[in-house]
Design a protein around this motif. Structure first.
Motif, PDB file in Angstrom:
ATOM      1  N   LEU A  16      -1.650 -10.164  -2.878  1.00 45.24           N
ATOM      2  CA  LEU A  16      -1.860  -9.758  -4.272  1.00 45.24           C
ATOM      3  C   LEU A  16      -0.586  -9.241  -4.907  1.00 45.24           C
ATOM      4  O   LEU A  16       0.236  -8.600  -4.258  1.00 45.24           O
ATOM      5  N   GLY A  17      -0.446  -9.508  -6.190  1.00 41.25           N
ATOM      6  CA  GLY A  17       0.610  -8.894  -6.970  1.00 41.25           C
ATOM      7  C   GLY A  17       0.230  -7.460  -7.273  1.00 41.25           C
ATOM      8  O   GLY A  17      -0.922  -7.035  -7.067  1.00 41.25           O
ATOM      9  N   TYR A  18       1.192  -6.698  -7.785  1.00 36.58           N
ATOM     10  CA  TYR A  18       0.947  -5.284  -8.056  1.00 36.58           C
ATOM     11  C   TYR A  18      -0.212  -5.073  -9.028  1.00 36.58           C
ATOM     12  O   TYR A  18      -1.122  -4.286  -8.758  1.00 36.58           O
ATOM     13  N   GLU A  19      -0.180  -5.771 -10.156  1.00 40.15           N
ATOM     14  CA  GLU A  19      -1.197  -5.546 -11.176  1.00 40.15           C
ATOM     15  C   GLU A  19      -2.593  -5.899 -10.679  1.00 40.15           C
ATOM     16  O   GLU A  19      -3.554  -5.178 -10.955  1.00 40.15           O
ATOM     17  N   GLN A  20      -2.696  -6.987  -9.935  1.00 40.90           N
ATOM     18  CA  GLN A  20      -3.997  -7.385  -9.411  1.00 40.90           C
ATOM     19  C   GLN A  20      -4.501  -6.361  -8.393  1.00 40.90           C
ATOM     20  O   GLN A  20      -5.671  -5.979  -8.422  1.00 40.90           O
ATOM     21  N   ALA A  21      -3.633  -5.905  -7.497  1.00 42.74           N
ATOM     22  CA  ALA A  21      -4.032  -4.901  -6.508  1.00 42.74           C
ATOM     23  C   ALA A  21      -4.443  -3.607  -7.196  1.00 42.74           C
ATOM     24  O   ALA A  21      -5.440  -2.987  -6.834  1.00 42.74           O
ATOM     25  N   ARG A  22      -3.667  -3.202  -8.225  1.00 42.77           N
ATOM     26  CA  ARG A  22      -3.984  -1.979  -8.963  1.00 42.77           C
ATOM     27  C   ARG A  22      -5.340  -2.094  -9.648  1.00 42.77           C
ATOM     28  O   ARG A  22      -6.166  -1.177  -9.570  1.00 42.77           O
ATOM     29  N   LEU A  43     -18.124   2.864   2.932  1.00 45.02           N
ATOM     30  CA  LEU A  43     -17.034   2.835   3.912  1.00 45.02           C
ATOM     31  C   LEU A  43     -16.181   1.578   3.743  1.00 45.02           C
ATOM     32  O   LEU A  43     -14.950   1.638   3.808  1.00 45.02           O
ATOM     33  N   ALA A  44     -16.822   0.445   3.510  1.00 42.44           N
ATOM     34  CA  ALA A  44     -16.079  -0.796   3.306  1.00 42.44           C
ATOM     35  C   ALA A  44     -15.231  -0.706   2.035  1.00 42.44           C
ATOM     36  O   ALA A  44     -14.075  -1.149   2.025  1.00 42.44           O
ATOM     37  N   LEU A  45     -15.787  -0.139   0.981  1.00 48.23           N
ATOM     38  CA  LEU A  45     -15.026   0.045  -0.255  1.00 48.23           C
ATOM     39  C   LEU A  45     -13.836   0.970  -0.021  1.00 48.23           C
ATOM     40  O   LEU A  45     -12.729   0.709  -0.502  1.00 48.23           O
ATOM     41  N   TRP A  46     -14.066   2.053   0.691  1.00 53.39           N
ATOM     42  CA  TRP A  46     -12.986   3.002   0.979  1.00 53.39           C
ATOM     43  C   TRP A  46     -11.851   2.317   1.748  1.00 53.39           C
ATOM     44  O   TRP A  46     -10.682   2.473   1.418  1.00 53.39           O
ATOM     45  N   GLU A  47     -12.223   1.552   2.774  1.00 52.94           N
ATOM     46  CA  GLU A  47     -11.213   0.854   3.577  1.00 52.94           C
ATOM     47  C   GLU A  47     -10.447  -0.148   2.721  1.00 52.94           C
ATOM     48  O   GLU A  47      -9.225  -0.260   2.837  1.00 52.94           O
ATOM     49  N   ARG A  48     -11.148  -0.869   1.862  1.00 55.95           N
ATOM     50  CA  ARG A  48     -10.465  -1.816   0.972  1.00 55.95           C
ATOM     51  C   ARG A  48      -9.540  -1.058   0.026  1.00 55.95           C
ATOM     52  O   ARG A  48      -8.413  -1.483  -0.220  1.00 55.95           O
ATOM     53  N   GLY A  49     -10.003   0.067  -0.485  1.00 56.69           N
ATOM     54  CA  GLY A  49      -9.166   0.871  -1.362  1.00 56.69           C
ATOM     55  C   GLY A  49      -7.894   1.336  -0.671  1.00 56.69           C
ATOM     56  O   GLY A  49      -6.811   1.331  -1.270  1.00 56.69           O
ATOM     57  N   GLU A  50      -8.005   1.729   0.580  1.00 50.15           N
ATOM     58  CA  GLU A  50      -6.828   2.152   1.342  1.00 50.15           C
ATOM     59  C   GLU A  50      -5.832   0.999   1.475  1.00 50.15           C
ATOM     60  O   GLU A  50      -4.625   1.187   1.321  1.00 50.15           O
ATOM     61  N   ARG A  51      -6.336  -0.195   1.768  1.00 49.29           N
ATOM     62  CA  ARG A  51      -5.449  -1.360   1.897  1.00 49.29           C
ATOM     63  C   ARG A  51      -4.799  -1.700   0.558  1.00 49.29           C
ATOM     64  O   ARG A  51      -3.600  -2.002   0.498  1.00 49.29           O
ATOM     65  N   LEU A  52      -5.576  -1.646  -0.511  1.00 53.04           N
ATOM     66  CA  LEU A  52      -5.031  -1.936  -1.836  1.00 53.04           C
ATOM     67  C   LEU A  52      -3.981  -0.910  -2.235  1.00 53.04           C
ATOM     68  O   LEU A  52      -2.955  -1.252  -2.824  1.00 53.04           O
ATOM     69  N   ALA A  53      -4.224   0.362  -1.915  1.00 50.72           N
ATOM     70  CA  ALA A  53      -3.252   1.412  -2.233  1.00 50.72           C
ATOM     71  C   ALA A  53      -1.940   1.166  -1.490  1.00 50.72           C
ATOM     72  O   ALA A  53      -0.855   1.373  -2.044  1.00 50.72           O
ATOM     73  N   LYS A  54      -2.017   0.693  -0.258  1.00 53.66           N
ATOM     74  CA  LYS A  54      -0.803   0.394   0.510  1.00 53.66           C
ATOM     75  C   LYS A  54      -0.039  -0.764  -0.117  1.00 53.66           C
ATOM     76  O   LYS A  54       1.197  -0.753  -0.167  1.00 53.66           O
ATOM     77  N   VAL A  55      -0.763  -1.774  -0.581  1.00 48.61           N
ATOM     78  CA  VAL A  55      -0.108  -2.901  -1.243  1.00 48.61           C
ATOM     79  C   VAL A  55       0.614  -2.408  -2.492  1.00 48.61           C
ATOM     80  O   VAL A  55       1.784  -2.738  -2.719  1.00 48.61           O
ATOM     81  N   CYS A  56      -0.063  -1.605  -3.295  1.00 49.18           N
ATOM     82  CA  CYS A  56       0.559  -1.060  -4.505  1.00 49.18           C
ATOM     83  C   CYS A  56       1.800  -0.241  -4.149  1.00 49.18           C
ATOM     84  O   CYS A  56       2.840  -0.364  -4.808  1.00 49.18           O
ATOM     85  N   GLN A  57       1.706   0.576  -3.116  1.00 49.57           N
ATOM     86  CA  GLN A  57       2.842   1.407  -2.730  1.00 49.57           C
ATOM     87  C   GLN A  57       4.025   0.562  -2.287  1.00 49.57           C
ATOM     88  O   GLN A  57       5.172   0.862  -2.614  1.00 49.57           O
ATOM     89  N   ARG A  58       3.750  -0.531  -1.555  1.00 51.16           N
ATOM     90  CA  ARG A  58       4.842  -1.415  -1.138  1.00 51.16           C
ATOM     91  C   ARG A  58       5.531  -2.038  -2.354  1.00 51.16           C
ATOM     92  O   ARG A  58       6.752  -2.133  -2.397  1.00 51.16           O
TER      93      ARG A  58
END
Length: 79
Positions: A16-22, A43-58
């Motif tokens: 994902l690109g930044y904007e899409q992940a955000r 729990l699944a949403l939380w885990e996905r959110g954690e992964r998306l937050a990492k993508v945004c941070q990268r």
């Protein structure tokens, strides 16, 4: 900025690109705040959110590195 993708290929979020992940992260947060999901779904949403937050941070870290490099390249010319 395709070079910002995760090296480990942790999941579909990595492409994902930044904007899409955000935007997807904002949707995950909205769904968690709204409630009405089962514990397993939450729990699944939380885990996905954690992964998306990492993508945004990268992406943000990569943008910061590019800015820092551009500023450093301009310093000698400014003197």
């Amino acid at each position: 900025m395709a070079d910002q993708r995760g090296e480990r290929g942790e999941g579909p979020e990595e492409s994902l690109g930044y904007e899409q992940a955000r935007d997807e992260l904002l949707e995950v947060v909205r769904r968690l705040e709204t409630g009405g999901t089962t514990l397993e779904e939450s729990l699944a949403l939380w885990e996905r959110g954690e992964r998306l937050a990492k993508v945004c941070q990268r992406w943000l870290d990569g943008a910061r590195a590019r800015l820092d490099a551009a500023l450093a390249a301009e310093e000698p010319a400014a003197e």
